[in-house]
Motif scaffolding. Structure first.
Motif, short mmCIF file in Angstrom:
data_model
loop_
_atom_site.label_atom_id
_atom_site.label_comp_id
_atom_site.label_asym_id
_atom_site.label_seq_id
_atom_site.Cartn_x
_atom_site.Cartn_y
_atom_site.Cartn_z
N THR A 193 5.61 10.84 1.10
CA THR A 193 6.91 9.96 1.14
C THR A 193 6.45 8.55 0.53
N PRO A 194 6.30 8.50 -0.70
CA PRO A 194 5.45 7.38 -1.46
C PRO A 194 6.04 5.94 -1.32
N GLN A 195 7.18 5.60 -0.72
CA GLN A 195 7.64 4.38 -0.78
C GLN A 195 7.25 3.54 0.04
N LYS A 196 7.33 3.76 1.58
CA LYS A 196 6.78 2.93 2.52
C LYS A 196 5.21 3.00 2.59
N PRO A 197 4.50 4.35 2.42
CA PRO A 197 3.04 4.18 2.66
C PRO A 197 2.48 3.16 1.55
N VAL A 198 3.03 3.25 0.20
CA VAL A 198 2.73 2.36 -0.82
C VAL A 198 2.39 1.11 -0.37
N GLN A 199 3.49 0.37 0.20
CA GLN A 199 3.71 -0.84 0.70
C GLN A 199 2.47 -0.93 1.79
N ASP A 200 2.24 -0.23 2.64
CA ASP A 200 1.31 -0.16 3.63
C ASP A 200 0.06 -0.37 3.07
N MET A 201 -0.17 0.46 2.18
CA MET A 201 -1.47 0.53 1.17
C MET A 201 -1.93 -0.90 0.62
N ARG A 202 -0.89 -1.20 0.21
CA ARG A 202 -1.18 -2.75 -0.41
C ARG A 202 -1.55 -3.79 0.72
N ARG A 203 -0.87 -3.74 1.77
CA ARG A 203 -1.18 -4.73 2.83
C ARG A 203 -2.51 -4.27 3.49
N VAL A 204 -2.84 -2.98 3.52
CA VAL A 204 -4.22 -2.60 4.09
C VAL A 204 -5.33 -3.07 3.01
N LEU A 205 -5.01 -3.03 1.58
CA LEU A 205 -5.81 -3.55 0.73
C LEU A 205 -6.44 -5.04 0.87
N VAL A 206 -5.37 -5.75 1.19
CA VAL A 206 -5.53 -7.15 1.35
C VAL A 206 -6.68 -7.37 2.73
N HIS A 207 -6.16 -6.59 3.65
CA HIS A 207 -7.30 -6.63 5.06
C HIS A 207 -8.42 -6.19 4.78
N LEU A 208 -8.86 -5.14 3.75
CA LEU A 208 -10.00 -4.61 3.60
C LEU A 208 -10.80 -5.49 2.74
N GLU A 209 -10.17 -6.17 1.72
CA GLU A 209 -10.93 -6.99 0.79
C GLU A 209 -11.43 -8.24 1.81
N HIS A 210 -10.67 -8.54 2.42
CA HIS A 210 -10.96 -9.94 3.62
C HIS A 210 -12.17 -9.35 4.47
N ALA A 211 -12.03 -8.10 5.04
CA ALA A 211 -13.06 -7.72 6.18
C ALA A 211 -14.33 -7.42 5.29
N PHE A 212 -14.29 -6.69 4.05
CA PHE A 212 -15.50 -6.45 3.37
C PHE A 212 -16.32 -7.77 2.86
N SER A 213 -15.48 -8.71 2.58
CA SER A 213 -15.96 -9.92 2.26
C SER A 213 -16.67 -10.82 3.07
N LYS A 214 -16.15 -10.57 4.45
CA LYS A 214 -16.90 -11.14 5.49
C LYS A 214 -18.23 -10.22 5.95
N LEU A 215 -18.07 -8.96 5.77
CA LEU A 215 -19.43 -8.16 6.12
C LEU A 215 -20.60 -8.68 4.99
N CYS A 216 -20.04 -8.59 3.65
CA CYS A 216 -20.95 -9.05 2.70
C CYS A 216 -21.63 -10.41 3.20
N ASP A 217 -20.99 -11.21 3.45
CA ASP A 217 -21.36 -12.83 4.08
C ASP A 217 -22.28 -12.69 5.12
N LEU A 218 -22.06 -11.67 6.08
CA LEU A 218 -22.71 -11.87 7.19
C LEU A 218 -24.21 -11.08 6.76
N SER A 219 -24.02 -9.97 5.89
CA SER A 219 -25.28 -9.38 5.35
C SER A 219 -26.13 -10.20 4.76
#
Length: 563
Positions: A193-219
């Motif tokens: 069902t490509p419609q809603k999961p794609v929207q969720d995927m874009r939202r999760v990518l924003v969270h992932l970018e922020h979380a990984f950036s914080k991980l790199c900062d801590l490292s």
């Protein structure tokens, strides 16, 4: 029955050995002794096995030497991990931006493939980091019996202590991996069902970018803190480890990473380097590396403010004024050139500079007179040039110590002159020419002739983009300085007599000679307008129009695309 078969087998084997023996004719056949045969073959067959066993035996360690340990170079390990974090961070950000472009193009098949690559890369990074971290925690200090080829008597596993920062880092890793699992689920659902999961995927990518950036900062914070603490603790007893830490900081300063500079400023790195530079335990090599580290990492206003609070300006002045070695004084000049650089944004004033200005100008002028190499001259001249921008009060002191004559004489005496050194000396001359006393001094020192020679620098001599930009600055500043000097007929005659006008007209009419620089064109047009009333040479009308803007529009060259 089993024992009887075994005895029969041994008898048959002994008979085979007896038959196979080579016996001379006429001599009695003697059965071979199995033990003798084993002794004879032992050297060839089992020598390597015996050596392996002997090397694997535990080594007796006395009670006094049992705590003797081998210290691993933590700075080298931290440098490797920092490079890994920076490289992975750039790669992850690039993949996320690529995913966003694929979303805009609505290529779902490519999105899922890139998502799987992104997930794999993040998981591999977390696994490798923890693997190396655990290994380094347990082996950071190892006993002699734990070295390769030796086996410890105690088979009990040593559980390393985990500090608070590493514990926070582990929690952030769990957060990143949880977001990765959510992204994986969204990617799987989008196939049906490509419609809603794609929207969720874009939202999760924003969270992932922020979380990984914080991980790199801590490292990065953890690794930089480790280097700084190792440097501070090794001040009195481990010179080799200090050299490794200082080289690591120098290399980190050359990474051109704003994130890394912010972390360095917050980890009290500058304060530690100032203490190392001033410590009585530091030998000459340590002081040189510490000063070079300061100039390498002081690339932001925050680092410069930390240097001010740590008394860095007074330290630089003491190194320049005291009887330190020439190398230490040159490195101190390099630190001064860095913290007064006009390229650092929002750095308009350095606390403590004005109070020590007289000593600084005097000592820098003295260093410029010495035959101390091209690189050293570049650092000294850069420090003087930057002072003319940040502290205008230094102009009078430069006139007092004949700084302009020292710089021009030294530049003309060098067989091969760097274009960057020309840039710094021309900067000092141009800024001095803007003052009444400086103008008279430069004219008396044949400053017009010197500036005309700098105007003849060709763009073709530059091999890199940085050198091309430096050539443009030399041409522009030389034209500005001549415009400030040539206010009367006498000066204009000197300018015309040295053949400068043909070069200036060439720079205006032939854009490639100025590397298509509009700033050089404006400076040359202003110079021609200033001296045109005192010249015998007729100039084209488009060069000396009443409206400078009209001349600029007619002669400026902009690269146009007809595609």
């Amino acid at each position: 029955h089993t024992i009887i078969e075994h005895e029969d087998t041994q008898t048959e084997h002994a008979e085979e050995l007896t038959v196979n023996l080579s016996v001379e004719p006429g001599k009695e056949v003697v059965p071979a002794d199995p033990v003798s045969m084993w002794w004879r073959d032992l050297l060839v067959i089992t020598d390597s096995e015996c050596m392996t066993y002997l090397q694997s035996k535990p080594v007796e360690v006395s009670s006094t030497a049992s705590r003797r340990s081998y210290r691993r170079p933590t700075s080298v390990l931290s440098k490797t991990r920092i490079h890994s974090v920076l490289d992975t961070s750039k790669s992850i950000q690039s993949m996320i931006h690529h995913l966003n472009r694929q979303f805009s193009k609505q290529k779902l098949a490519d999105v899922n493939r890139t998502v799987m690559e992104l997930i794999s890369k993040i998981q591999d990074y977390v696994y490798d980091y923890n693997l190396n971290q655990t290994r380094n925690l347990s082996l950071e200090t190892v006993s002699v019996s734990d070295l390769p080829g030796l086996r410890s008597r105690d088979d009990a596993e040593v559980i390393p202590e985990i500090d608070g920062m590493y514990e926070i880092l582990l929690l952030q890793q769990k957060i990143v991996l949880q977001v990765v699992d959510r992204l994986k689920l969204c990617s799987h659902r989008s196939q049906y069902t490509p419609q809603k999961p794609v929207q969720d995927m874009r939202r999760v990518l924003v969270h992932l970018e922020h979380a990984f950036s914080k991980l790199c900062d801590l490292s990065l914070r953890k690794e930089v803190k480790l280097v700084v603490e190792t440097l501070s603790s090794s001040l009195e007893n481990n010179e080799y480890l200090m050299v490794e830490c200082l080289n690591t900081l120098i290399e980190l300063g050359n990474q051109q990473s704003s994130q890394l500079y912010t972390i360095i400023a917050q980890m009290k790195t500058i304060e530690t380097l100032v203490n190392v530079s001033q410590s009585s335990y530091s030998v000459k090599e340590i002081k040189l590396l510490a000063l070079r580290s300061i100039s390498s990492v002081c690339c932001t206003v925050q680092c410069i403010r930390n240097l001010e609070k740590a008394g860095g300006i007074d330290m630089i002045t003491r190194f320049l004024v005291s009887g330190s070695s020439l190398e230490v004084r040159v490195e101190a000049a390099g630190v001064l050139a860095q913290i007064t650089s006009p390229w650092i944004s929002d750095n308009h004033q350095v606390q403590g500079l004005k109070e020590n200005l007289s000593n600084l100008v005097h000592q820098l002028s003295t260093l410029a007179r010495l035959q101390c190499g091209e690189d050293s001259f570049l650092l000294v001249s850069a420090a003087l040039a930057n002072l003319t921008f940040m502290e205008p009060g230094c102009m009078e002191m430069m006139l007092k110590h004949s700084t302009s004559r020292i710089l021009t004489s030294r530049l003309e005496s060098m067989s091969e002159v760097s274009i960057f050194a020309r840039d710094q000396v021309t900067t000092v001359i141009a800024n001095l020419a803007g003052t009444s006393g400086g103008r008279e001094r430069i004219l008396s020192e044949k400053g017009i002739e010197f500036l005309v020679s700098q105007m003849k620098v060709e763009v073709e001599s530059a091999e890199t983009s940085a050198e091309s930009a430096a050539v443009e600055r030399v041409l522009k500043k030389s034209a500005i300085a001549l415009c400030r000097l040539c206010l009367g007929e006498t000066e204009c005659r000197i300018l015309e007599g040295n053949g400068a006008l043909h070069r200036i007209v060439q720079l205006c009419q032939q854009p490639y000679t100025r590397n298509y620089s509009d700033s050089v064109l404006v400076a040359c047009l202003a110079l021609l307008r200033r001296v045109s009333a005192h010249l015998h040479m007729d100039l084209q009308e488009n060069l000396v129009q009443e409206n400078l803007v009209e001349s600029f529009r007619e002669l400026s060259h902009q690269h146009e695309s007809y595609v």
